[in-house]
Design a protein around this motif. Structure first.
Motif, short mmCIF file in Angstrom:
data_model
loop_
_atom_site.label_atom_id
_atom_site.label_comp_id
_atom_site.label_asym_id
_atom_site.label_seq_id
_atom_site.Cartn_x
_atom_site.Cartn_y
_atom_site.Cartn_z
N ILE A 262 0.84 -1.19 0.00
CA ILE A 262 0.00 0.00 0.00
C ILE A 262 0.88 1.24 0.00
N SER A 263 0.41 2.29 -0.65
CA SER A 263 1.11 3.57 -0.62
C SER A 263 0.11 4.66 -0.26
N LYS B 109 -10.75 -4.21 -0.99
CA LYS B 109 -11.66 -3.31 -1.70
C LYS B 109 -10.99 -1.99 -2.06
N VAL B 110 -9.76 -1.81 -1.60
CA VAL B 110 -9.00 -0.60 -1.95
C VAL B 110 -8.32 -0.84 -3.29
N LEU C 36 -3.78 4.99 -1.17
CA LEU C 36 -4.78 5.88 -0.56
C LEU C 36 -4.26 7.31 -0.66
N SER C 37 -5.17 8.21 -1.01
CA SER C 37 -4.78 9.61 -1.21
C SER C 37 -5.72 10.50 -0.41
N ILE D 184 -10.83 10.60 1.57
CA ILE D 184 -9.78 9.62 1.33
C ILE D 184 -10.20 8.86 0.08
N ALA D 185 -9.28 8.73 -0.86
CA ALA D 185 -9.61 8.07 -2.13
C ALA D 185 -8.55 7.02 -2.45
#
Length: 814
Positions: free
Chosen positions: A213-214, A280-281, A286-287, A314-315
């Motif tokens: 993840i980033s 589900k991400v 995540l931004s 958060i997207a």
């Protein structure tokens, strides 16, 4: 904020301090405790039991006969009507002799079958069953399988606990957490603090979270720090009972171990967290960004939210997945099928969260804390604490490393405090050692600067402390407000009292109300045309225009109160209420400048209005319409009360806005000569017709000259002990001579013997010469110390007659 004393005891010893005493101490130190709630609502002899079997009642379809093991020598037979009771369950059992809220348990027969106790629901135990899952709200309370048989339910459900209700002011957001409350209680009691060490509790496995993840922050003005941990292999299930108990004590409904742990850590650290279902991400990132125009997000409560560009979200790589600091999105919700988590902790801008929450009408425990600004130093500790608990109670494996953007590198405030200033402000004589001891209890690091000065480092959790006076307040509340000595007030004191204008204004209101007048309050704004109707006070001046008027009808400050009294009279007349006696004490405004550059002039005035009849319709008395003299009588009552009757004169000079023959200007004789103080009379007939009013009379008097001239105290006179001598005269003068001028001249020449003078008749026409009038006047002479003789009265009376003849050519009528 609900603070469980049982939970609080994890961080600080409360030995010897019960909840009531602790509540008193916290309140005395500045945080009000609204109440102390005991989770035990009066239950006793309730234990845990194992349902070994369940059979249908032989004579009742809705009842079951259960055999329950409660850890005693004999098993109990209990008749139970709950739909959800089943063999193999751990349940709370009220033994014979037990007490429940409003109920005592006895051995009984139900439809012929012996029942040796009762299997209890949460509601029967006095718990808030609304905090339980819906399936347990209407049936018996089912306990975790690992619960031991025969335990006291008080310990199992944490019902020995007592909960303090903190009523926090907005500046004390640090106590929106159990650790914040522990810091506060530690400082008050002077006891050591023992806090969790999540960095020691967490066990990481191989595999770097950064490879999975980033995260990124598009604008650090809205989010200064964003951090996540990646956790795999989680098994969503019910939380351990002790976590559920603590959440319910805090008023939070348990859901599952993942959500419960994030809520638990939020309550513990005051740092809201959120768990995303990692599968589900999308896009592996995540931004933190502002919402796009027209973007829509369905939140965890199932509501579809239309987002606006100023809202922070958060997207992931494709869509928005949460409202930052407010609520997560349904599209990444943790469910029973979730196996991997992205656990989030962040420092969002409080103002942005507040605007989003308010605009959407969506309040949450998270938004409540972010709005008041969370401690930036809690972001990582809270994240680690939650990760460690999830690993322990949800079977998760925490991947190595924290993936983060931004920083928690916030500089702590350093304040310098003078011991002399502290003691001067508080009126105390504290030593530097005592002050340092109090700062140590607060867990505020400090250091000496010079003699009498101390440098204090304020922890980031105390965002409310910004200045040295805030430190003084902290010392005062810990030292104890009751311990601060009482110091007598020094220096001159002035007793409080109303000013002379305030006293007279109140007296005038009371006088007019008792005289049958009704007080009204009008707008201070009128339309420009109304400002030209009665220019008595603003002659040579200009009306003050409003820069941003509400409407054209309210575009200038009023130069007279009378236009609004006429509006009120018109409004009442249109509703068949024409008998009016109104007054208003207010201000009028004008300026001497064409372009306003300084404060406009503001004059207090008394305005009166009369219309209709002066008496009500009766069978034996015809109603009398009001006239000029009704209005003049009201004014004279006012002047008499102020003790200035003899100083006021009336001149029939037809002021603008009034009837030319039924109006007058009023003048006051003072130290600076005769000054115009107002106008009175019938409203001009054209204006009456325009407003469709009957004969209406009005007056407007400047109050400032009256305040100055009025007697400040009532003057009492001794009742006369000697008879007076009355003389009546009728003098013929020119028709243009005002009667008031004759009376003023008589008073001036009558000296100390003249007690009163009054006009009682005016005669014109008939045999009276054209351009002349006869005025009959009664004069009363009296001496306070002896009976007057004809010679004494005659001498003064002749002087009066001579003055009248010399000044006005008055002749005695024969």
């Amino acid at each position: 904020m609900k603070v469980s004393t049982g939970w609080l005891a994890d961080y600080i010893s409360l030995e010897g301090v019960n909840a009531e005493v602790l509540a008193d101490k916290i309140t005395a130190a500045g945080i009000e405790i609204d109440g102390v709630e005991r989770r035990n609502k009066g239950i006793s002899r309730i234990v845990t039991g194992y349902v070994k079997s369940k059979e249908k009642h032989p004579d009742a379809d809705k009842l079951n006969v259960c055999i329950v093991d409660v850890g005693q020598d004999e098993e109990l037979q209990i008749v139970c009507g709950a739909k959800n009771v089943a063999a193999g369950q751990m349940v709370p059992v009220a033994l014979v002799g037990a007490k429940l809220p409003g109920l005592d348990i006895k051995k009984a027969k139900l439809r012929g079958v012996l029942s040796q106790g009762m299997i209890c629901s949460a509601k029967e135990l006095g718990l808030n069953d609304k905090l339980l899952p819906k399936e347990l709200q209407e049936g018996i309370l089912v306990l975790p399988e690992e619960t031991e048989i025969g335990q006291d339910i008080m310990k199992v459900l944490g019902l020995e606990d007592e909960v303090l209700e903190f009523d926090l002011t907005p500046n004390r957001s640090d106590c929106l957490s159990m650790i914040g409350a522990a810091y506060e209680v530690s400082a008050i009691l002077g006891r050591e603090l023992s806090l969790p060490k999540p960095e020691e509790e967490i066990v990481e496995i191989s595999g770097a979270a950064g490879n999975t993840i980033s995260v990124q922050i598009e604008d650090e003005a809205y989010c200064s720090h964003y951090a996540v941990r990646y956790i795999t292999g989680v098994k969503p299930a019910a939380s351990p009972l002790w976590i559920q108990n603590r959440l319910m004590a805090a008023g939070v409904r348990p859901i599952n171990n993942i959500v419960d742990i994030t809520n638990y850590v939020m309550l513990e650290y005051g740092q809201p967290l959120h768990a995303f279902d990692a599968d589900k991400v999308e896009g592996g990132m995540l931004s933190v960004r502002l919402a796009h125009a027209g973007e829509v997000l369905t939140t965890l409560d199932g509501q579809e939210r239309n987002l606006e560009p100023q809202m922070l979200v958060i997207a992931d790589g494709v869509k928005s997945v949460a409202l930052a600091g407010v609520m997560g999105g349904l599209n990444t919700e943790v469910t029973a099928e979730t196996v991997s988590l992205v656990l989030e902790s962040a420092k969002f801008d409080g103002g942005t969260v507040r605007k989003t929450s308010r605009q959407l009408g969506l309040r949450s425990e998270a938004s409540l804390r972010f709005e008041k600004e969370v401690d930036p130093k809690s972001v990582i500790p809270a994240l680690n604490r939650a990760a460690a608990l999830i690993a322990r109670y949800a079977g998760g494996a925490v991947q190595q490393g924290i993936v983060q953007a931004g920083s928690d590198d916030v500089e702590e405030k350093v304040l310098t405090l003078s011991l002399d200033k502290l003691n001067r402000y508080l009126g105390t004589d504290l030593s530097m050692l005592e002050v340092k001891t109090l700062f140590s209890r607060l867990h505020f690091p400090y250091g000496d600067v010079t003699q009498g000065l101390i440098e204090v480092k304020v922890p980031t959790r105390r965002g409310d402390i910004c200045y040295d006076v805030d430190l003084i307040e902290e010392i005062a509340r810990l030292y104890g407000y009751d311990n601060i000595p009482t110091t007598p007030i020094e220096g001159p004191t002035t007793p409080g009292a109303l000013t002379k204008p305030q006293v007279l204004r109140r007296e005038l209101r009371r006088l007019l109300v008792h005289g049958g007048y009704q007080e009204v309050l009008g707008y201070s704004f009128i339309q420009p045309e109304q400002g030209k109707l009665f220019p008595a006070f603003s002659e040579g001046g200009h009306a003050v225009s409003l820069a941003m008027p509400m409407s054209e009808e309210r575009s200038i400050l009023r130069t007279s109160v009378l236009p609004q009294l006429l509006d009120i009279a018109q409004y009442n007349a249109n509703r068949r209420q024409s008998d009016l006696a109104l007054f208003e004490i207010g201000n009028v405004f004008f300026t001497d400048e064409e372009q306003l550059t300084r404060q406009p002039r503001e004059l207090p005035v008394l305005s009166l209005l009369l219309s209709g009849s002066s008496s009500v319709k009766q069978w034996n008395v015809a109603p009398q319409p009001v006239d000029f003299f009704d209005l003049k009588g009201a004014l004279e009552t006012v002047f008499a009360h102020l003790g200035i009757t003899e100083s006021v004169s009336y001149v029939g000079d037809s002021p603008e806005g009034y009837h030319p023959g039924r109006s007058a200007s009023l003048y006051l004789l003072g130290n600076e000569g005769r000054v115009k103080i107002g106008t009175m009379g019938q409203i001009h007939p054209e204006l009456q017709r325009k407003l469709d009013l009957e004969d209406t009379y009005a007056a407007e008097i400047a109050l400032a000259p009256l305040y100055e001239a009025a007697q400040s105290r009532l003057q009492y006179r001794e009742l006369p002990r000697f008879p007076g001598m009355e003389r009546d005269i009728a003098v013929v003068v020119e028709s243009s001579v005002p009667a008031g001028d004759l009376l003023a001249l008589i008073r001036e020449n009558g000296g100390s013997l003249l007690q009163s003078v009054q006009v009682f008749d005016v005669y014109t026409g008939g045999k009276m010469e054209s351009g002349k009038k006869s005025i009959a006047i009664s004069l009363m002479y009296r001496h306070p110390e002896h009976t007057l003789t004809d010679e004494e009265v005659g001498e003064v009376h002749d002087k009066v007659l001579a003055a009248l003849q010399q000044s006005f050519g008055a002749e005695l009528r024969k």
